[in-house]
Design an enzyme around this catalytic site. Sequence first.
Site, short mmCIF file in Angstrom:
data_model
loop_
_atom_site.label_atom_id
_atom_site.label_comp_id
_atom_site.label_asym_id
_atom_site.label_seq_id
_atom_site.Cartn_x
_atom_site.Cartn_y
_atom_site.Cartn_z
N GLU A 427 0.85 -1.18 0.00
CA GLU A 427 0.00 0.00 0.00
C GLU A 427 0.89 1.24 0.00
OE1 GLU A 427 -1.13 -0.87 4.55
OE2 GLU A 427 -1.76 1.11 3.86
N ASP A 501 0.72 -2.78 6.03
CA ASP A 501 1.16 -2.37 7.36
C ASP A 501 0.46 -3.19 8.43
OD1 ASP A 501 2.71 -0.50 6.18
OD2 ASP A 501 1.36 1.20 6.58
N ASP A 503 -1.31 -2.51 10.87
CA ASP A 503 -2.26 -1.71 11.63
C ASP A 503 -3.66 -1.92 11.06
OD1 ASP A 503 -2.25 -0.38 9.26
OD2 ASP A 503 -1.24 1.41 10.01
N ASP A 505 -5.60 -0.04 9.20
CA ASP A 505 -5.74 0.24 7.78
C ASP A 505 -5.15 -0.88 6.93
OD1 ASP A 505 -7.15 2.50 7.88
OD2 ASP A 505 -5.45 3.88 7.64
#
Length: 640
Positions: A427, A501, A503, A505
């Site tokens: 991303e 990532d 996290d 998102d």
Amino acid sequence: MTSSYNADQIQVLEGLEAVRKRPGMYIGSTGPRGLHHLVYEVVDNSIDEALAGYCTHIEVEINTDGSVTVTDDGRGIPTGIVSKSGKSGIETVMTVLHAGGKFGGGGYKVSGGLHGVGVSVVNALSEWVVVRVWRDQQLHTQRYERGFPVTELIAKPAEEDRTGTSVSFKPDTKIFTGGIEFDYTTLVGRLRELAYLNASTKITFTDHRPDEPRVETYLYEGGIQEYVAYMNREKQPLHEEIIYIQGERNGAQVEVALQWCIDAYSDNLLGFANNIRTIDGGTHLEGLKAVLTRTMNATARKRNKLKDNEANLGGENVREGLTGVISVKVQDPEFEGQTKTKLGNTEVRGIVDSLVGEVLTEYLEFRPQVADSILEKAIQAFKAAEAARRARELVRRKSVLESSPLPGKLADCSTRDPAESEIFIVEGDSAGGSAKQGRDRQFQAILPLRGKILNIEKTDDAKIYKNTEIQSLITALGLGIKGEEFDPSNLRYHRIVIMTDADVDGAHIRTLLLTFFYRYQRSLVDQGYIYIACPPLYKLERGRSHYYCYSDRELQERIREFPDNANYNIQRFKGLGEMMPQQLWDTTMNPETRTMKRVEIEDAAEADRIFTVLMGDRVAPRREFIETYGSRLNFTDLDI
Ligand code: 0RA
């Protein structure tokens, strides 16, 4: 040893020796799959006894020592001497390859089991096995070690008035070098599936390992009808009653359950042959698809839903929103393909076609409202497909899909051999930058995506093809048109790695990508091409040494190993973009040192439901799902 060996017995020993030498040939692998296969092999024997009409309850237990016990209330393995082997029926079943229920004329009409190798294989691959048989008011017991009987067959008066068989076994760690720990969820999935496929057979599953044992019971009087209802429980059915068709022709048993839903757009047809999930399809599914298309078109003409000058509805139109299960049981199943999960028996196609055709035609004649609502949905689907086709043509003409240049932001690898090529989907541009610098460009390609990709679960086909991120994915990977038969030789990389990532998102983007792969070209997932990269969360430095930690627990464990007064420094990686290219290579991309998760569908019905719940447009079931599972919502828990 019980006695001296005769020629047959020597053959037996050679047989089991062969199993220990090449276990993969008999159970597929010596990894977790093969390990769990041992349980299925034993359970299949009890299921066979249930199919023959003699067994109603099967109990599966994981014991505290890690062994497994499977107990049924069937007739019990025969205890008398089998003339061919000169041994008791029990010892024959336990030591002769393929003996199963085939001796003594009491053979079964159809038999389950993927490899169909029998309990003797479980015996050969177990440190020990204890068999108990209740028969003729006696309890017969015998123990084996690594395939060899180590006690006589001991008979004593039975304390209970019952018949049945109980097999306990402990897998051999010399064979299963990766460990012998059984996974609760994996077993639950298969046992529940078996209970659906074999109506009225009660299956109890107990895991004795936790302090508080976990017990589950599966008993479905409605069989595959209940299976369809279960898969559709979050959806809105188009017709209340599940269409159920059952019959037998030329020795083949066919069972079909169907229900269309208003708020579903893909088709979800599960095929089984002799209780084996046929992931790669085969003649039973071909027959079913053909007859559904033909019958719905004929009904549409009869009911004037299609005019003479209008084209026939396509198969995909008819199947839109359909959840269905077809389960066939045939005498000599032929399983084809690399994974042996495609039914090959050609006669089955015609049997399914004619049987389902007759019953379904009549069913729809008696229920015109049901017929009309299914047809209206199919006609809508047909129109939508037409619109999508026009959109696709537009895309094609612009030659985005075919012979199109690769997307500009793809940093391709140098090799042209898909088998050794990997693509990392990342991303954002900053992560993309690190990955491009860190990779081995010989075989690793990087595709950065900007922001979130479309939620394919909620979008119609026309929009999908217009989306630039999705176009990039399609062209970079070499995918075809959504849902169409996919030619894997066009696939440009055999490892498609989602690297986001660590996290929220990142998790969301990963889910969107998984949804895309699952709905757009499910075979990518089924064939095991999709992987998830596991970047570290922390770098822990102490003096001149450093460690990368992939979870909070790992971090705590490392720190605990330090002396109390140690000085150390923790760096938390907020995103892949924060990592140095070399770090990203060392921790996440280097095949020598990285960990990656391969995405597998263990339970197709569950996967379909979870995607519908998580990514679909109904909010209530999603909220309920997240409230129930929210805290452990990660991909290992979802088994996908
Ligand atoms: C051979 C013949 C018969 C039953 C079985 C084997 C049998 C095997 C297993 C394994 C687990 N449970 C089982 N139950 C039965 C036929 C028995 C007869 O004719 O009485």
